[in-house]
Scaffold this motif. Sequence first.
Motif, mmCIF file in Angstrom:
data_model
loop_
_atom_site.group_PDB
_atom_site.id
_atom_site.type_symbol
_atom_site.label_atom_id
_atom_site.label_comp_id
_atom_site.label_asym_id
_atom_site.label_seq_id
_atom_site.Cartn_x
_atom_site.Cartn_y
_atom_site.Cartn_z
ATOM 1 N N ARG A 1 13.921 45.209 -50.225
ATOM 2 C CA ARG A 1 14.800 44.034 -50.248
ATOM 3 C C ARG A 1 16.245 44.438 -49.972
ATOM 4 O O ARG A 1 16.960 43.755 -49.226
ATOM 5 C CB ARG A 1 14.706 43.335 -51.602
ATOM 6 C CG ARG A 1 15.683 42.182 -51.740
ATOM 7 C CD ARG A 1 15.606 41.516 -53.096
ATOM 8 N NE ARG A 1 16.566 40.427 -53.192
ATOM 9 C CZ ARG A 1 16.596 39.549 -54.192
ATOM 10 N NH1 ARG A 1 15.730 39.635 -55.179
ATOM 11 N NH2 ARG A 1 17.493 38.582 -54.194
ATOM 12 N N GLU A 2 16.682 45.536 -50.564
ATOM 13 C CA GLU A 2 18.069 45.958 -50.338
ATOM 14 C C GLU A 2 18.307 46.268 -48.865
ATOM 15 O O GLU A 2 19.372 45.961 -48.322
ATOM 16 C CB GLU A 2 18.410 47.166 -51.200
ATOM 17 C CG GLU A 2 19.863 47.584 -51.064
ATOM 18 C CD GLU A 2 20.376 48.379 -52.244
ATOM 19 O OE1 GLU A 2 21.611 48.423 -52.423
ATOM 20 O OE2 GLU A 2 19.565 48.939 -52.984
ATOM 21 N N GLU B 1 18.789 43.111 -46.912
ATOM 22 C CA GLU B 1 20.089 42.485 -47.160
ATOM 23 C C GLU B 1 21.241 43.276 -46.553
ATOM 24 O O GLU B 1 22.377 42.800 -46.553
ATOM 25 C CB GLU B 1 20.311 42.326 -48.667
ATOM 26 C CG GLU B 1 19.329 41.361 -49.324
ATOM 27 C CD GLU B 1 19.523 41.251 -50.826
ATOM 28 O OE1 GLU B 1 20.337 42.014 -51.369
ATOM 29 O OE2 GLU B 1 18.862 40.400 -51.442
ATOM 30 N N THR B 2 20.953 44.481 -46.032
ATOM 31 C CA THR B 2 22.021 45.377 -45.596
ATOM 32 C C THR B 2 22.120 45.515 -44.083
ATOM 33 O O THR B 2 23.182 45.255 -43.493
ATOM 34 C CB THR B 2 21.821 46.769 -46.227
ATOM 35 O OG1 THR B 2 21.794 46.636 -47.654
ATOM 36 C CG2 THR B 2 22.951 47.705 -45.823
ATOM 37 N N LEU C 1 23.695 42.891 -41.674
ATOM 38 C CA LEU C 1 25.156 42.778 -41.714
ATOM 39 C C LEU C 1 25.809 43.685 -40.674
ATOM 40 O O LEU C 1 26.917 43.389 -40.192
ATOM 41 C CB LEU C 1 25.680 43.126 -43.109
ATOM 42 C CG LEU C 1 25.278 42.182 -44.249
ATOM 43 C CD1 LEU C 1 25.722 42.752 -45.589
ATOM 44 C CD2 LEU C 1 25.882 40.797 -44.035
ATOM 45 N N GLY D 1 22.490 38.886 -44.215
ATOM 46 C CA GLY D 1 21.482 39.767 -44.773
ATOM 47 C C GLY D 1 20.861 39.102 -45.988
ATOM 48 O O GLY D 1 21.483 39.022 -47.045
ATOM 49 N N GLN D 2 19.639 38.606 -45.844
ATOM 50 C CA GLN D 2 18.998 37.843 -46.919
ATOM 51 C C GLN D 2 17.499 38.052 -46.815
ATOM 52 O O GLN D 2 16.967 38.189 -45.717
ATOM 53 C CB GLN D 2 19.358 36.361 -46.791
ATOM 54 C CG GLN D 2 19.433 35.602 -48.099
ATOM 55 C CD GLN D 2 18.050 35.131 -48.593
ATOM 56 O OE1 GLN D 2 17.136 34.927 -47.805
ATOM 57 N NE2 GLN D 2 17.936 34.962 -49.906
ATOM 58 N N GLU D 3 16.813 38.068 -47.940
ATOM 59 C CA GLU D 3 15.412 38.494 -47.935
ATOM 60 C C GLU D 3 14.410 37.431 -47.494
ATOM 61 O O GLU D 3 13.235 37.749 -47.306
ATOM 62 C CB GLU D 3 15.012 38.996 -49.316
ATOM 63 C CG GLU D 3 15.006 37.919 -50.375
ATOM 64 C CD GLU D 3 14.111 38.267 -51.554
ATOM 65 O OE1 GLU D 3 13.287 39.183 -51.444
ATOM 66 O OE2 GLU D 3 14.237 37.593 -52.583
ATOM 67 N N LEU E 1 29.059 38.672 -48.218
ATOM 68 C CA LEU E 1 28.029 39.682 -48.432
ATOM 69 C C LEU E 1 28.551 41.087 -48.161
ATOM 70 O O LEU E 1 28.154 42.055 -48.815
ATOM 71 C CB LEU E 1 26.812 39.395 -47.547
ATOM 72 C CG LEU E 1 26.022 38.127 -47.892
ATOM 73 C CD1 LEU E 1 24.939 37.878 -46.853
ATOM 74 C CD2 LEU E 1 25.400 38.230 -49.285
ATOM 75 N N ARG E 2 29.434 41.202 -47.182
ATOM 76 C CA ARG E 2 30.009 42.517 -46.871
ATOM 77 C C ARG E 2 30.972 42.989 -47.953
ATOM 78 O O ARG E 2 31.236 44.182 -48.079
ATOM 79 C CB ARG E 2 30.739 42.454 -45.530
ATOM 80 C CG ARG E 2 29.821 42.472 -44.324
ATOM 81 C CD ARG E 2 30.596 42.246 -43.048
ATOM 82 N NE ARG E 2 29.799 42.578 -41.864
ATOM 83 C CZ ARG E 2 30.148 42.263 -40.627
ATOM 84 N NH1 ARG E 2 31.275 41.581 -40.410
ATOM 85 N NH2 ARG E 2 29.379 42.605 -39.615
ATOM 86 N N SER F 1 24.966 44.198 -53.119
ATOM 87 C CA SER F 1 23.869 43.348 -52.679
ATOM 88 C C SER F 1 23.199 42.694 -53.885
ATOM 89 O O SER F 1 23.231 43.214 -55.002
ATOM 90 C CB SER F 1 22.831 44.170 -51.904
ATOM 91 O OG SER F 1 22.164 45.068 -52.775
ATOM 92 N N ARG F 2 22.583 41.549 -53.628
ATOM 93 C CA ARG F 2 21.813 40.896 -54.685
ATOM 94 C C ARG F 2 20.653 41.794 -55.118
ATOM 95 O O ARG F 2 20.307 41.844 -56.298
ATOM 96 C CB ARG F 2 21.291 39.547 -54.176
ATOM 97 C CG ARG F 2 20.344 38.821 -55.125
ATOM 98 C CD ARG F 2 20.996 38.455 -56.437
ATOM 99 N NE ARG F 2 20.056 37.719 -57.295
ATOM 100 C CZ ARG F 2 20.240 37.500 -58.585
ATOM 101 N NH1 ARG F 2 21.323 37.963 -59.192
ATOM 102 N NH2 ARG F 2 19.338 36.833 -59.284
#
Length: 421
Positions: free
Chosen positions: A90-91, A94-95, A98, A104-106, A258-259, A263-264
């Motif tokens: 997931r990370e 999200e990375t 970007l 960047g979202q799952e 997000l940058r 990260s969530r």
Amino acid sequence: MKLTVVGGGSTYTPELVDGLARLRDALPVEELVLVDPAADRLEPVGGLARRILARQGHPCRIVTTSDLDAGADGADAVLLQLRVGGQAAREQDETWPLECGCVGQETTGAGGLAKALRTVPVVLDIAERVRRASPDAWIVDFTNPVGIVTRALLRAGHRAVGLCNVAIGLQRKFAALLDAEPGDVHLDHVGLNHLTWETGVRLGGPGGTDVLPALLAGHGDAVARDLRLPRSLLDRLGVVPSYYLRYYYAHDEVVRDLRGGPSRAAEVAAMERELLTMYADPALDEKPALLARRGGAFYSEAAVDLVAALLGGTGSPYQVVNTLNSGTLPFLPDDAVVEVQAAVGPEGAAPLPVPAVDPLYAGLMANVTAYEDLALGAALHGGRERVFRALLAHPLVGRYATAEALTDRLIAHNREHLAWA
């Protein structure tokens, strides 16, 4: 009644167990099987589940196992809540988007496609094993991306319904603002999973009075704050978009946000470590307050209501689910999976009629539906060109150079999960 949870070692599970205990009259589960290959997660989660049930005087038997076939044998319903690759994958989702200037979202955009590619083959294998172990079992999919995963299950002929907690969360929020009981609030909810709009809020059922204009007039600021969208936009639209629409309506702002922070996924991973430590405490016999920050609010109520309706017809007659379009939205293919209000019972979910949809929303739905079709093809058959075409079709990408760069990154970061790569 036997309920099996695949991904039972999830930190979400105590939320589900708490709901099963509280709502035992709606869904009298006698055996709950938690299936997970990760013993280090399954054992503390299973232990807390037993203590929650004991505290609330529920006689349900908890079984923990890594054996899917045994766990699914004789199940009346199987709930899927797995995450292929865990929080580490997931990370990455999200990375790396970007790096190309994309969200960047799952569950949506390039990260959502990566998750679909990892997840669909695994879920289809699980579903086939469930079908052999318990042919009449209902499969309830809570695994993201729910729309694509549910479409894969239905296309393969499984008895499946997709579930998301966005609608029930909004229902509860609107009920509080309106000083009404949640069961009296009916949403005119239309769209695809994580791409939905509330075009009406009715008191008393599908034919009730639409109070959405009054809700926006009196509480528009509060709703806008929750969505992180301008109040003026809600007033112009006259509807309430889900918070996932922020990725579309405020794309560049979201990318900057997000940058600029952790990260969530990193936040959730830290939360999960803390939760699992708490779950291992033999004195803990209720879901901890920290779990509310993990996400999945009202997941248990939604899951219990849906399974109860599918198994015995005792759940709410109308529920927001992910199911086949079948002409409900005439501008989408019949085999698309839509997220709408449906009449739910032992025969499955039958979407309620939906009034004509504004082209502003219908156009975006059609675009994302085309992406989902291409994404499913890539998940089922693999190949760099299929990945590229899906990314090029997604409205959060849509540029060939960006789609090329994202394709390279997606494959590089997910090679271990892609049999064809």
